[in-house]
Design a protein around this motif. Structure first.
Motif, PDB file in Angstrom:
ATOM      1  N   THR A  28      35.025  50.987  44.496  1.00 27.42           N
ATOM      2  CA  THR A  28      36.123  50.290  44.580  1.00 27.42           C
ATOM      3  C   THR A  28      35.814  48.944  43.736  1.00 27.42           C
ATOM      4  O   THR A  28      34.720  48.208  44.130  1.00 27.42           O
ATOM      5  CB  THR A  28      36.587  49.974  45.834  1.00 27.42           C
ATOM      6  OG1 THR A  28      36.942  51.262  46.563  1.00 27.42           O
ATOM      7  CG2 THR A  28      38.170  49.060  45.638  1.00 27.42           C
ATOM      8  N   ALA A  29      36.771  48.616  42.657  1.00 27.70           N
ATOM      9  CA  ALA A  29      36.332  47.305  41.967  1.00 27.70           C
ATOM     10  C   ALA A  29      37.739  47.057  41.237  1.00 27.70           C
ATOM     11  O   ALA A  29      38.759  47.695  41.198  1.00 27.70           O
ATOM     12  CB  ALA A  29      35.509  47.678  40.661  1.00 27.70           C
ATOM     13  N   ILE A  30      37.772  45.748  41.155  1.00 29.53           N
ATOM     14  CA  ILE A  30      38.993  45.024  40.447  1.00 29.53           C
ATOM     15  C   ILE A  30      38.458  44.859  39.056  1.00 29.53           C
ATOM     16  O   ILE A  30      37.595  44.062  39.035  1.00 29.53           O
ATOM     17  CB  ILE A  30      39.548  43.883  41.347  1.00 29.53           C
ATOM     18  CG1 ILE A  30      40.018  44.214  42.504  1.00 29.53           C
ATOM     19  CG2 ILE A  30      40.618  43.076  40.395  1.00 29.53           C
ATOM     20  CD1 ILE A  30      40.334  42.960  43.437  1.00 29.53           C
ATOM     21  N   VAL A  31      39.212  45.366  38.131  1.00 27.62           N
ATOM     22  CA  VAL A  31      38.707  45.060  36.538  1.00 27.62           C
ATOM     23  C   VAL A  31      40.085  44.589  35.934  1.00 27.62           C
ATOM     24  O   VAL A  31      41.201  45.044  35.934  1.00 27.62           O
ATOM     25  CB  VAL A  31      38.338  46.547  35.984  1.00 27.62           C
ATOM     26  CG1 VAL A  31      38.170  46.340  34.461  1.00 27.62           C
ATOM     27  CG2 VAL A  31      37.352  47.024  36.572  1.00 27.62           C
ATOM     28  N   ILE A  32      40.028  43.443  35.482  1.00 24.14           N
ATOM     29  CA  ILE A  32      40.995  42.591  34.614  1.00 24.14           C
ATOM     30  C   ILE A  32      40.493  42.902  33.220  1.00 24.14           C
ATOM     31  O   ILE A  32      39.752  42.773  32.688  1.00 24.14           O
ATOM     32  CB  ILE A  32      41.033  41.176  34.991  1.00 24.14           C
ATOM     33  CG1 ILE A  32      41.332  41.053  36.434  1.00 24.14           C
ATOM     34  CG2 ILE A  32      41.922  40.402  33.975  1.00 24.14           C
ATOM     35  CD1 ILE A  32      41.247  39.827  36.661  1.00 24.14           C
ATOM     36  N   ARG A  44      43.530  54.020  39.436  1.00 21.64           N
ATOM     37  CA  ARG A  44      44.878  53.130  39.725  1.00 21.64           C
ATOM     38  C   ARG A  44      45.116  51.926  38.918  1.00 21.64           C
ATOM     39  O   ARG A  44      43.835  51.140  38.888  1.00 21.64           O
ATOM     40  CB  ARG A  44      45.029  52.681  41.161  1.00 21.64           C
ATOM     41  CG  ARG A  44      46.398  52.085  41.600  1.00 21.64           C
ATOM     42  CD  ARG A  44      46.368  51.708  42.976  1.00 21.64           C
ATOM     43  NE  ARG A  44      47.378  50.939  43.370  1.00 21.64           N
ATOM     44  CZ  ARG A  44      47.789  50.486  44.393  1.00 21.64           C
ATOM     45  NH1 ARG A  44      46.493  50.374  45.431  1.00 21.64           N
ATOM     46  NH2 ARG A  44      48.777  49.879  44.732  1.00 21.64           N
ATOM     47  N   ASP A  56      52.446  50.762  38.381  1.00 22.96           N
ATOM     48  CA  ASP A  56      51.055  51.215  39.252  1.00 22.96           C
ATOM     49  C   ASP A  56      51.012  52.353  39.458  1.00 22.96           C
ATOM     50  O   ASP A  56      51.920  53.182  39.723  1.00 22.96           O
ATOM     51  CB  ASP A  56      51.515  50.607  40.745  1.00 22.96           C
ATOM     52  CG  ASP A  56      50.719  50.898  41.931  1.00 22.96           C
ATOM     53  OD1 ASP A  56      49.436  51.416  41.542  1.00 22.96           O
ATOM     54  OD2 ASP A  56      50.912  50.371  43.065  1.00 22.96           O
TER      55      ASP A  56
END
Length: 87
Positions: A28-32, A44, A56
């Protein structure tokens, strides 16, 4: 000051995306990202406009259900095509 600002050519961008895809497998990662192509294979995507969440879902779903996402995707792909044909 901003610590990292990147401007990548198409080949480097493709290589970075391939490595990112391998690295993020089963994580799981947050990529901007400003380039939607960077997010295309994410499970997602949270899509913001003017600070508000307006989409979303995965890439294909956003393309078919969110006119702002589809418009931005089209504009980025058109620009990418015109840049690669001029270099």
């Amino acid at each position: 000051s901003i610590p990292w600002v990147f401007s990548l050519d198409s080949i480097t961008e493709w290589k970075l995306q391939a490595e990112l895809e391998k690295f993020l497998k089963n994580k799981t990662a947050i990529v901007i990202a400003h380039r939607l192509s960077t997010l295309e294979k994410m499970n997602r995507i949270l899509f913001f406009k003017e600070g508000h969440l307006i989409g979303d879902g995965p890439h294909e779903e956003l393309l078919s259900t969110n006119p702002y996402y589809a418009e931005l995707w089209s504009a980025q792909m058109s620009r990418k095509g015109s840049l690669s044909s001029t270099h």
